[in-house]
Design an enzyme around this catalytic site. Sequence first.
Site, PDB file in Angstrom:
ATOM      1  N   HIS A   1      53.863  32.772  45.682  1.00 41.65           N
ATOM      2  CA  HIS A   1      54.759  33.211  46.758  1.00 41.65           C
ATOM      3  C   HIS A   1      54.145  32.842  48.108  1.00 41.65           C
ATOM      4  CE1 HIS A   1      51.676  36.326  46.605  1.00 41.65           C
ATOM      5  NE2 HIS A   1      51.999  36.639  47.846  1.00 41.65           N
TER       6      HIS A   1
ATOM      7  N   ASP B   1      53.760  34.690  52.061  1.00 38.73           N
ATOM      8  CA  ASP B   1      53.918  36.004  52.675  1.00 38.73           C
ATOM      9  C   ASP B   1      54.980  35.921  53.780  1.00 38.73           C
ATOM     10  OD1 ASP B   1      51.956  36.926  51.017  1.00 38.73           O
ATOM     11  OD2 ASP B   1      50.357  36.841  52.518  1.00 38.73           O
TER      12      ASP B   1
ATOM     13  N   HIS C   1      50.625  30.889  47.493  1.00 43.00           N
ATOM     14  CA  HIS C   1      49.433  31.403  46.819  1.00 43.00           C
ATOM     15  C   HIS C   1      49.801  32.328  45.675  1.00 43.00           C
ATOM     16  CE1 HIS C   1      50.471  34.212  50.085  1.00 43.00           C
ATOM     17  NE2 HIS C   1      49.905  35.175  49.368  1.00 43.00           N
TER      18      HIS C   1
ATOM     19  N   ARG D   1      39.844  44.200  39.924  1.00 33.91           N
ATOM     20  CA  ARG D   1      39.832  43.524  41.223  1.00 33.91           C
ATOM     21  C   ARG D   1      40.749  44.255  42.192  1.00 33.91           C
ATOM     22  NH1 ARG D   1      42.970  39.066  43.399  1.00 33.91           N
ATOM     23  NH2 ARG D   1      41.760  38.121  45.065  1.00 33.91           N
TER      24      ARG D   1
HETATM   25  O1  LIG Z   1      45.304  39.725  45.577  1.00 34.72           O
HETATM   26  C1  LIG Z   1      45.383  38.587  45.979  1.00 34.72           C
HETATM   27  O2  LIG Z   1      44.490  37.763  45.872  1.00 34.72           O
HETATM   28  C2  LIG Z   1      46.669  38.115  46.634  1.00 34.72           C
HETATM   29  C3  LIG Z   1      47.442  39.209  47.290  1.00 34.72           C
HETATM   30  C4  LIG Z   1      48.692  38.707  47.917  1.00 34.72           C
HETATM   31  O3  LIG Z   1      48.946  37.540  47.947  1.00 34.72           O
HETATM   32  C5  LIG Z   1      49.656  39.643  48.514  1.00 34.72           C
HETATM   33  O4  LIG Z   1      49.492  40.862  48.387  1.00 34.72           O
HETATM   34  O5  LIG Z   1      50.617  39.159  49.133  1.00 34.72           O
HETATM   35 FE   LIG Z   2      50.524  37.146  49.396  1.00 31.02          FE
END
Ligand SMILES: O=C(O)CCC(=O)C(=O)O
Ligand SMILES: [Fe+2]
Length: 372
Positions: A254, A256, A310, A320
């Site tokens: 996606h 952001d 990403h 994590r």
């Molecule tokens: O946790 C991650 O590495 C990515 C988090 C992410 O892309 C988001 O929360 O928009």
């Molecule tokens: Fe993100």
Amino acid sequence: MMLGTTRLPSGLSQSPTPSSCGAQLLRSVSNVGSLSKMLERGQQLPEAYRWSSSETAAAEDDPAELEDEVVVPVINLAELDRSDERRKEICEEMRSACREWGAFQVVNHGVPDQVVERARRTSLDLFALPESDKLRAERPPGTLFGYGATRMASFFNRLMWSEAFTMMGSPHNNFEAYARKLCVHSEQDFCKSFEEYDKAMRGLALLITDLILHGLEASEERIHQHIRNFWGMIHMNFYPPCPSPSEAMGLASHTDSSCLTIMHQGSVGGLQVKRGDKWIAIKPVPGAFVIQVGDMLQLMSNNVFHSALHRALVNERFERLSLVYFFTPPPTVSICPIHPSKPLYRCLTWNEYLQVKAKLFMGALDHFLLPE
Ligand SMILES: O=C(O)CCC(=O)C(=O)O
Ligand SMILES: [Fe+2]
């Protein structure tokens, strides 16, 4: 994360659930946290969590990729104020990373380790709460804030191996309301830890957005006034160890919806950014924040910068936590490309953008392109 759907203002006015902390909620929705505890090693991942191997394949699995390792730039902010030249160099490093990657990491950013560690610990405590407590803050459908699966889940027919929590940051933070909803151990510590983190993130977001936009031939004073009114959101993603990581997806690919995203991923990697047709891992660098260009910055820059595609993968051994700060325009203020002679996009409000993104997902920005 894909930020939001519909009417942000209604999402902002959430009030604490009027139930006491001792009472049990009748409803019980299973999440990956409790699922992972139930699954023994070697047991099969439930079908609903299984993604195709082409979707989860990591570029690093291919040895050919390792020969010529490409890394997302790491930018050192230590000497930002040493001289005008150094400041210009840093601006150029950032702008080049935003053009080529839509992402970079920053080190020596001035945010104290204790502030980050406290916010991370408080976040982990939240995810460790009994599910019935977490569900007191369950995100109401169509709103941005609360606990649950990622909001973009509806665009995929598989479930993701993650749970998330989103709170409003300044200027309208709702930490206290969430501390109450969640029945946290100490409301005061909870609020203090996120207030400190929010303040530090806001300062860093303003600094970095300023540096990135510097040189777009816009009046700096005007830009600064404009972004000073931007809002913050604190978003926590938790990925428990997964019994079959090669088949699972932490967070699907996606961009952001924010202007800028600042993420602390801790020491466990998992974030990948797409470059050309390859997924490249953003490896954890001690003390660093990952900075990503969001859709709104792509629009404001008139496509000079691009929002990073990403995703997050999971692993079998380690839990994590990614602690994310989204820096966003206020919901009803008009956002336009900054001073281009030929704007590619029409002006929009963030509210309007979120509504379109909730329908079109990855096609949302194109929807606002002006005809040639
Ligand atoms: O946790 C991650 O590495 C990515 C988090 C992410 O892309 C988001 O929360 O928009
Ligand atoms: Fe993100």
